[in-house]
Design a protein around this motif. Structure first.
Motif, PDB file in Angstrom:
ATOM      1  N   THR A   1       0.767  -1.198   0.194  1.00  0.00           N
ATOM      2  CA  THR A   1      -0.012  -0.034   0.008  1.00  0.00           C
ATOM      3  C   THR A   1       0.986   1.252  -0.054  1.00  0.00           C
ATOM      4  N   THR A   2       0.347   2.498  -0.285  1.00  0.00           N
ATOM      5  CA  THR A   2       0.912   3.661  -0.543  1.00  0.00           C
ATOM      6  C   THR A   2      -0.108   4.637   0.077  1.00  0.00           C
ATOM      7  N   ARG A   3       0.558   5.847   0.669  1.00  0.00           N
ATOM      8  CA  ARG A   3      -0.376   6.753   1.472  1.00  0.00           C
ATOM      9  C   ARG A   3      -0.988   7.522   0.220  1.00  0.00           C
ATOM     10  N   ALA A   4      -0.350   7.962  -0.601  1.00  0.00           N
ATOM     11  CA  ALA A   4      -0.889   8.933  -1.759  1.00  0.00           C
ATOM     12  C   ALA A   4      -1.493   8.380  -2.800  1.00  0.00           C
ATOM     13  N   GLY A   5      -1.351   7.026  -3.074  1.00  0.00           N
ATOM     14  CA  GLY A   5      -2.114   6.577  -4.281  1.00  0.00           C
ATOM     15  C   GLY A   5      -2.765   4.971  -4.143  1.00  0.00           C
ATOM     16  N   ASP A   6      -2.837   4.357  -5.197  1.00  0.00           N
ATOM     17  CA  ASP A   6      -3.506   2.901  -5.530  1.00  0.00           C
ATOM     18  C   ASP A   6      -2.185   2.027  -4.662  1.00  0.00           C
ATOM     19  N   PRO A   7      -2.775   0.994  -4.085  1.00  0.00           N
ATOM     20  CA  PRO A   7      -1.946  -0.119  -3.915  1.00  0.00           C
ATOM     21  C   PRO A   7      -1.380  -0.744  -4.951  1.00  0.00           C
ATOM     22  N   PHE A   8      -0.109  -1.464  -4.745  1.00  0.00           N
ATOM     23  CA  PHE A   8       0.607  -2.319  -5.909  1.00  0.00           C
ATOM     24  C   PHE A   8       0.286  -3.678  -5.648  1.00  0.00           C
ATOM     25  N   MET A   9      -0.106  -4.162  -6.561  1.00  0.00           N
ATOM     26  CA  MET A   9      -0.354  -5.862  -6.297  1.00  0.00           C
ATOM     27  C   MET A   9       0.639  -6.296  -7.623  1.00  0.00           C
ATOM     28  N   ILE A  10       1.415  -7.094  -7.241  1.00  0.00           N
ATOM     29  CA  ILE A  10       2.622  -7.636  -7.841  1.00  0.00           C
ATOM     30  C   ILE A  10       2.748  -9.363  -7.632  1.00  0.00           C
ATOM     31  N   PHE A  11       2.862  -9.888  -8.760  1.00  0.00           N
ATOM     32  CA  PHE A  11       2.908 -11.252  -8.847  1.00  0.00           C
ATOM     33  C   PHE A  11       3.609 -11.808 -10.162  1.00  0.00           C
ATOM     34  N   SER A  12       4.010 -12.992  -9.838  1.00  0.00           N
ATOM     35  CA  SER A  12       4.798 -13.970 -11.067  1.00  0.00           C
ATOM     36  C   SER A  12       4.094 -14.904 -11.448  1.00  0.00           C
TER      37      SER A  12
ATOM     38  N   GLN B   1       3.040   0.686   3.135  1.00  0.00           N
ATOM     39  CA  GLN B   1       4.232  -0.018   2.757  1.00  0.00           C
ATOM     40  C   GLN B   1       5.311   0.965   2.027  1.00  0.00           C
ATOM     41  N   GLU B   2       4.710   1.744   1.192  1.00  0.00           N
ATOM     42  CA  GLU B   2       5.387   2.651   0.104  1.00  0.00           C
ATOM     43  C   GLU B   2       6.311   1.850  -0.479  1.00  0.00           C
ATOM     44  N   PRO B   3       6.310   1.159  -1.506  1.00  0.00           N
ATOM     45  CA  PRO B   3       6.997   0.103  -2.343  1.00  0.00           C
ATOM     46  C   PRO B   3       7.804   1.079  -3.092  1.00  0.00           C
ATOM     47  N   TYR B   4       9.204   0.765  -3.307  1.00  0.00           N
ATOM     48  CA  TYR B   4       9.928   1.670  -4.313  1.00  0.00           C
ATOM     49  C   TYR B   4      10.912   0.896  -5.183  1.00  0.00           C
ATOM     50  N   ALA B   5      11.029  -0.648  -5.082  1.00  0.00           N
ATOM     51  CA  ALA B   5      11.587  -1.481  -5.983  1.00  0.00           C
ATOM     52  C   ALA B   5      11.205  -2.884  -5.777  1.00  0.00           C
ATOM     53  N   VAL B   6      11.389  -3.620  -6.703  1.00  0.00           N
ATOM     54  CA  VAL B   6      11.211  -5.092  -6.689  1.00  0.00           C
ATOM     55  C   VAL B   6      12.593  -5.754  -6.924  1.00  0.00           C
ATOM     56  N   VAL B   7      13.260  -6.757  -6.199  1.00  0.00           N
ATOM     57  CA  VAL B   7      14.042  -7.499  -6.589  1.00  0.00           C
ATOM     58  C   VAL B   7      13.649  -8.843  -7.178  1.00  0.00           C
ATOM     59  N   VAL B   8      14.055  -9.019  -8.350  1.00  0.00           N
ATOM     60  CA  VAL B   8      13.502 -10.435  -9.061  1.00  0.00           C
ATOM     61  C   VAL B   8      14.877 -11.118  -9.082  1.00  0.00           C
ATOM     62  N   LEU B   9      14.595 -12.581  -8.433  1.00  0.00           N
ATOM     63  CA  LEU B   9      15.716 -13.378  -8.662  1.00  0.00           C
ATOM     64  C   LEU B   9      15.391 -14.363  -9.814  1.00  0.00           C
ATOM     65  N   LEU B  10      16.204 -14.424 -10.562  1.00  0.00           N
ATOM     66  CA  LEU B  10      15.704 -15.422 -11.852  1.00  0.00           C
ATOM     67  C   LEU B  10      16.993 -16.446 -11.773  1.00  0.00           C
ATOM     68  N   GLU B  11      16.716 -17.570 -12.532  1.00  0.00           N
ATOM     69  CA  GLU B  11      17.627 -18.758 -12.493  1.00  0.00           C
ATOM     70  C   GLU B  11      19.000 -18.425 -13.034  1.00  0.00           C
ATOM     71  N   LYS B  12      19.268 -17.174 -13.902  1.00  0.00           N
ATOM     72  CA  LYS B  12      20.581 -16.879 -14.176  1.00  0.00           C
ATOM     73  C   LYS B  12      20.972 -15.249 -13.923  1.00  0.00           C
ATOM     74  N   ASP B  13      20.085 -14.413 -13.210  1.00  0.00           N
ATOM     75  CA  ASP B  13      20.263 -13.177 -13.103  1.00  0.00           C
ATOM     76  C   ASP B  13      19.623 -12.516 -12.150  1.00  0.00           C
ATOM     77  N   LEU B  14      20.022 -11.553 -11.623  1.00  0.00           N
ATOM     78  CA  LEU B  14      19.229 -10.844 -10.648  1.00  0.00           C
ATOM     79  C   LEU B  14      18.834  -9.208 -11.128  1.00  0.00           C
ATOM     80  N   VAL B  15      17.610  -8.995 -11.070  1.00  0.00           N
ATOM     81  CA  VAL B  15      17.007  -7.870 -11.765  1.00  0.00           C
ATOM     82  C   VAL B  15      16.238  -7.171 -10.479  1.00  0.00           C
ATOM     83  N   VAL B  16      16.537  -5.784 -10.677  1.00  0.00           N
ATOM     84  CA  VAL B  16      15.809  -5.052  -9.699  1.00  0.00           C
ATOM     85  C   VAL B  16      15.293  -3.876 -10.489  1.00  0.00           C
ATOM     86  N   ILE B  17      13.959  -3.709 -10.148  1.00  0.00           N
ATOM     87  CA  ILE B  17      13.119  -2.872 -11.132  1.00  0.00           C
ATOM     88  C   ILE B  17      12.542  -1.715 -10.178  1.00  0.00           C
ATOM     89  N   ASP B  18      12.845  -0.361 -10.535  1.00  0.00           N
ATOM     90  CA  ASP B  18      12.390   0.775  -9.951  1.00  0.00           C
ATOM     91  C   ASP B  18      10.782   1.007 -10.145  1.00  0.00           C
TER      92      ASP B  18
END
Length: 1095
Positions: free
Chosen positions: A298-309, A356-373
């Protein structure tokens, strides 16, 4: 972490596996050259591991310390802080890490393994260690949950039960939630394993339990019963809370998300199929792939984030794995290059009951590490500062250079910085915890990796860090087939035809030479200016193993080796006797002849600043026989020569004049003095296993083995402790390969009165031969007059294949090869700089005093089995040492230590040895690796100042040291993971929430789960194992292991005391609030009937 028993071999000690050196004739030489290195100068120790964690399985993040932890399927643990701060640990059992949980801001981490054990790691020391372990005997662990600022860890099992562990003492509580109590009569069948546990963000006394079958239970910890049960007819994969604790969301196996109000268990408040096609007739959407994980932020200022794989439609065949970000009305589908292992949303607060104020997502892949802003439009990714793309293409070979010229790294960085991609997030990398070490190492270090796609990467490895400097793509030189049908039928490998097999580098001149698996050699110069090469200059070499023989199927003919071609043209397209022939017809009878394996591009080649092609040399097919892969390679910038060899012979190329100077079979080098009296024969028609790297395995490699990438996991490629004699002895076909070269200024004959430029050649049958080089004068004459090359015959023989040669002067100092300093090759033709360059003489590194006094040299020669030191010019063997009888040496290097020079060897049985020079006294013998595989054999290399490395997995480089001095200073050099940080303040409850009880409800877990309240757990359920708590490789000071353990326990005790104090204060405040409420109520009753004037 596995400990290796370090056994130092003392001076004069004799052993069966490592016999003492035997002085031959030169005892007086040893008296004249005192050896400064002793066994106490050596110690083996792992320093740091770089690269992407191989086969990752789990991930966790400490939002206060800002540290990321990744667990792997082999039980490894990699911890990452700010760039340059990383750590590697290993669980002794080697079982897969299924889940990780930080004790947030406490400097501790809990790991759960597939062997049903949990471990507590202390991160407050530079080398993390296990403090406690708990091994479950009757339950299989499926899920763990540790609430923020709690010492009680919930553990869900495959049977559906939940056990509770005190993380301070690592003992089980008597409080257990049994599956049958949790579901009671809501289901007739077993609900399946526990897939989720978490407490209500607003009420610690309420625990939500997700079972795989689709049942979710809200459990009241105090009353020990279920408040509500929520049932859905699809299996559950994950559950996430809304921070207010009134709603939660579940992800299911049919690609749906269900949102539930906690007080409405009958049906979901909302059901979403994010990627499902919505039918018009109001029916249920079509099922999709499972949504494996969902997070609700959730965020104070706007809509919540729903993140899934996951959750994609089944008809998206070939679609790459995706992460979906739903924010308000927008849905972003982010495609990934590899399957998703796990992901975590990074939030501003560690408190689950706050926005929660989310600011990034760390994605662990089988052969890489990706961080999304998440804060920027379009969700750009952060540029990963860790050296995690070592395996971007499989590593096929490595070179390591310590104490290199100081201007090299800035030069490589300046050309490499232009290669960086654009479009990354402009924010700083969010994983920023820890502090750098205070390293005392000041010398620059460079690692070069060759890859299966033909690329070469240069890395800055100074001060136990690793950062990519520059990437060279050698495949640009060749034409690429657009489709499989266009692939030329002349290729000798099925996959990766551009793969790098060998590299030779002159760091002073920056000249680079690489050899590929398609029997090609490319020579590069370093330039800071961009150029366009109209025609890539090419030499084709017919390197063959054929002489007149009665058994020749061709029926005679002129089959002598192709003669040297002293072409004086400075830029011929081809200097071999035959030019390109048509690959379509090949020859009248269909036999391929004089055809290279790859086609060099004919169009102009734009070459960016950095390494630019100087010359391409290709071996061609000979009478239907493919060229043998190149087994040895060397370049010398002072002489302007490149030499390479294989199992057919060798070729010496003048890369300044673009000519082949020498093209000989090995028997021609011997002349009439061939010690083996081999029968001459014709070339074979079948593909041959190459010499050198590819027949390093037991038996002979097939053509299929040769085509495999050396990073492929082939268990048959492991080494045996006893080696077949088929490699080290003369095989039936007497095929002798060239295995090593060394350019030097030395004495080639006993009668030589002075030093002459030379090339020494080592073969797979243990012979060292010399070739004399008569160089023209420097300057313009060097480009006009030919270099005269003349073989000088055999110098020395050893058992096994020759691996390394080096030269010492009369004082025992190492004599490196002569070199030419680097200059800008693309300077203006009439410029002063160009004139200066052409007048400059190459640097000779032989001491002038030795030349004036005509004193002798020492040649050091090391083979797979033994080492010898030869006195020159007398060619007398002064020292000899049998390195191993039962195994064989894979890598040997003559290295410079602070206190002197030594010969470092790595054996196929995993032993690392060092020998003094010139006396060949054993100084170190450690059984470092229990068994060596093909990948390690190809990549292991020693360098100066006690450094070494190898590829420990297809994605990771392990650096080690064999220097006692570096081991002692390692603790200072390592970074610190844990740094003291204030925990953020808890969210303000507000006046009305405090007055009317609307805030978060606390729970006295100690009273509920402690021994007094819950009793003891059965002893047979789990076994407590005290952890070693030590630091492998750390200097054993008085305050070492015991002190660390004591400090860690004290810290945990203090934490427990603080928690209890907080709970006491909370209870006192609640009591005070109750008292105030009563008084206020009494005052209200007392005053409600009075008029205002009666007060």
């Amino acid at each position: 972490m596995k400990k290796f028993n370090i056994r130092k071999v003392l001076d004069g000690l004799t052993a069966v596996s490592s016999p003492s050196p035997s002085p031959q004739l030169g005892a007086k030489e040893n008296e004249l050259i005192p050896e400064t290195l002793q066994s106490e100068h050596f110690q083996i120790c792992k320093t740091v591991r770089h690269g992407f964690p191989y086969q990752p399985s789990s991930m966790a993040f400490d939002p206060v310390q800002k540290i990321l932890a990744i667990g792997t399927q082999s039980g490894a643990l990699r911890l990452f802080g700010r760039p340059g701060v990383e750590c590697y640990c290993q669980h002794e059992s080697g079982a897969a890490v299924i889940q990780l949980q930080f004790l947030i801001n406490e400097g501790a981490l809990v790991s759960a393994l597939a062997d049903d054990s949990i471990h507590l790691w202390n991160l407050r020391q530079k080398r993390p260690a296990v403090l406690h372990s708990l091994k479950f005997n009757k339950e299989r662990i499926t899920f763990c949950h540790l609430p923020f600022q709690s010492k009680w860890l919930y553990i869900g099992s495959e049977r559906g039960n939940i056990h509770i562990v005190n993380v301070e003492s690592f003992t089980l509580s008597g409080y257990t939630i049994m599956w049958n109590k949790a579901i009671e009569l809501s289901s007739k069948a077993h609900p399946g394993p526990v897939v989720h546990i978490s407490d209500n963000p607003m009420d610690e006394g309420k625990l939500i339990i997700g079972f795989e079958s689709g049942i979710v239970v809200l459990w009241d910890l105090k009353s020990k019963r279920a408040d509500y049960r929520y049932t859905y007819d699809e299996a559950i994969h994950s559950v996430a809370w809304h921070h207010e604790g009134k709603q939660f969301i579940c992800s299911h196996s049919d690609g749906t998300l269900t949102i539930w109000n906690i007080k409405s268990p009958a049906k979901p408040a909302q059901t979403i199929t994010p990627h499902g096609k919505q039918p018009k007739d109001g029916k249920k959407p079509e099922p999709c792939k499972p949504i494996l994980k969902v997070e609700y932020k959730t965020t104070r200022a706007g809509d919540p984030f729903m993140i899934f794989s996951g959750g994609l439609s089944y008809d998206t065949v070939g679609r790459r794995p995706c992460l979906t970000v739903m924010h308000g009305k927008s849905t972003a589908v982010l495609e990934m290059d590899y399957p998703i292992v796990d992901f975590l949303t990074l939030c501003e607060t560690p408190y689950p009951n706050d926005f929660q104020e989310p600011y990034a997502v760390v994605v662990l892949l089988e052969k890489d590490l990706v961080v999304i802003d998440l804060a920027q439009n379009g969700y750009p990714i952060f540029e990963n500062p860790y050296p995690m793309m070592i395996h971007e293409s499989p590593v096929t070979c490595c070179e390591y250079l310590a104490d290199c010229p100081v201007d090299l790294i800035p030069a490589l960085y300046s050309v490499g910085s232009r290669q960086k991609r654009q479009g990354y997030s402009k924010k700083e990398w969010p994983i920023s915890g820890g502090n750098w070490g205070l390293g005392t190492q000041s010398y620059p270090e460079i690692i070069i990796t060759g890859h299966a796609d033909g690329s070469v990467k240069f890395w800055d490895a100074s001060a136990i860090m690793l950062q990519v400097l520059y990437k060279l793509k050698t495949a640009k030189v060749f034409e690429k087939a657009r489709c499989k049908e266009e692939k030329p039928n002349t290729e000798i490998v099925d996959e990766d035809p551009f793969a790098i097999q060998l590299m030779s580098w002159c760091p002073e001149s920056r000249m680079l030479c690489v050899a590929g698996v398609s029997a090609h050699v490319i020579i590069y110069r370093f330039s800071k200016q961009e150029i366009t090469t109209e025609v890539v200059q090419l030499l084709e070499v017919r390197l063959q193993y054929e002489l007149n023989d009665l058994e020749s199927p061709e029926g005679g003919g002129d089959q002598t080796p192709a003669p040297p071609t002293p072409s004086t043209s400075p830029s011929p397209q081809t200097a071999a006797p035959q030019t390109h022939t048509s690959t379509s017809s090949n020859s009248s009878d269909g036999i391929r002849d004089n055809i290279p394996c790859l086609k060099v591009r004919s169009s102009p080649l734009k070459q960016s600043p950095g390494y630019q092609v100087e010359l391409v040399v290709q071996l061609v097919w000979v009478s239907g026989e493919p060229p043998q892969q190149i087994s040895s390679l060397a370049i010398n910038s002072s002489y302007g020569l490149v030499v390479f060899g294989n199992s057919n012979g060798l070729a010496v190329v003048d890369y300044l004049q673009k000519t082949v100077l020498l093209n000989l079979g090995i028997m021609e080098l011997y002349g009439s003095n061939d010690p083996y009296q081999r029968q001459l024969r014709s070339p074979r028609k079948s593909r041959q296993p190459s010499g050198g790297l590819c027949d390093i395995n037991e038996g002979s490699a097939t053509s299929e083995d040769r085509c495999k990438s050396p990073t492929s996991d082939n268990r048959d490629n492991s080494f045996s402790r006893s080696r077949s004699s088929s490699v080290t002895s003369i095989d039936k076909e007497a095929r002798e390969a060239v295995t090593s070269f060394y350019f030097c200024e030395t004495y080639n004959r006993k009668t030589d009165g002075g030093l002459t430029p030379s090339l020494w050649v080592g073969t797979s049958l243990g012979t060292v031969l010399a070739i004399s080089l008569n160089m023209p004068p420097a300057g313009e004459q060097r480009l006009l007059q030919p270099v005269i090359v003349s073989p000088c015959g055999t110098l020395v023989r050893l058992k096994g294949s020759i691996l390394r040669m080096a030269f010492l002067d009369s004082t025992g100092s190492l004599l490196p090869s002569a070199f030419e300093p680097w200059y800008e090759p693309n300077a203006p033709a009439n410029g002063e700089e160009r004139d200066k360059v052409r007048k400059r003489r190459p640097v000779s590194v032989s001491p002038s005093t030795s030349q004036e006094l005509n004193e002798n040299q020492y040649a050091v020669v090391c083979s797979e089995k033994q080492a010898k030191v030869i006195s020159l010019p007398s060619q007398t063997c002064v020292f000899k040492h049998n390195i191993t009888e039962t195994s064989f040496v894979l890598r040997a290097d003559v290295v410079q230590m602070n206190a002197g020079i030594c010969l470092a060897c790595f054996c196929a049985n995993g032993h690392i040895m060092t020998l003094s020079l010139p006396g060949l006294r054993p100084l170190l013998d450690v059984n470092y690796l229990p068994l060596t595989d093909m990948r390690i054999a190809r990549t292991f290399c020693f360098t100066n100042l006690g450094q070494a490395l190898y590829l420990t997995s297809p994605t990771e480089i392990q650096r080690i040291t064999y220097s006692q001095e570096v081991c002692e200073n390692l603790q200072e050099m390592l970074g610190e993971l844990f740094t003291p940080v204030e925990t953020p303040e808890a969210p303000n409850r507000g006046f009305f929430k405090g007055l009317f009880g609307g805030g978060a409800q606390s729970l006295d877990r100690e009273e509920l789960f402690g021994e007094s309240g819950a009793g003891k757990a059965p002893r047979s359920l789990a076994q407590h194992i005290p952890g070693p708590g030590g630091i492998e490789g750390m200097k054993g000071a008085a305050s070492g292991i015991v002190g660390d353990l004591a400090r860690a326990r004290i810290a945990l005790d203090e934490r427990g005391q603080k928690l209890s104090e907080v709970e006491e204060r909370t209870a006192a405040m609640m009591a005070s609030a109750d008292t105030f409420s009563k008084h206020a109520h009494e005052m209200m009753l007392k005053c409600k009937d009075k008029k205002w004037y009666q007060f």
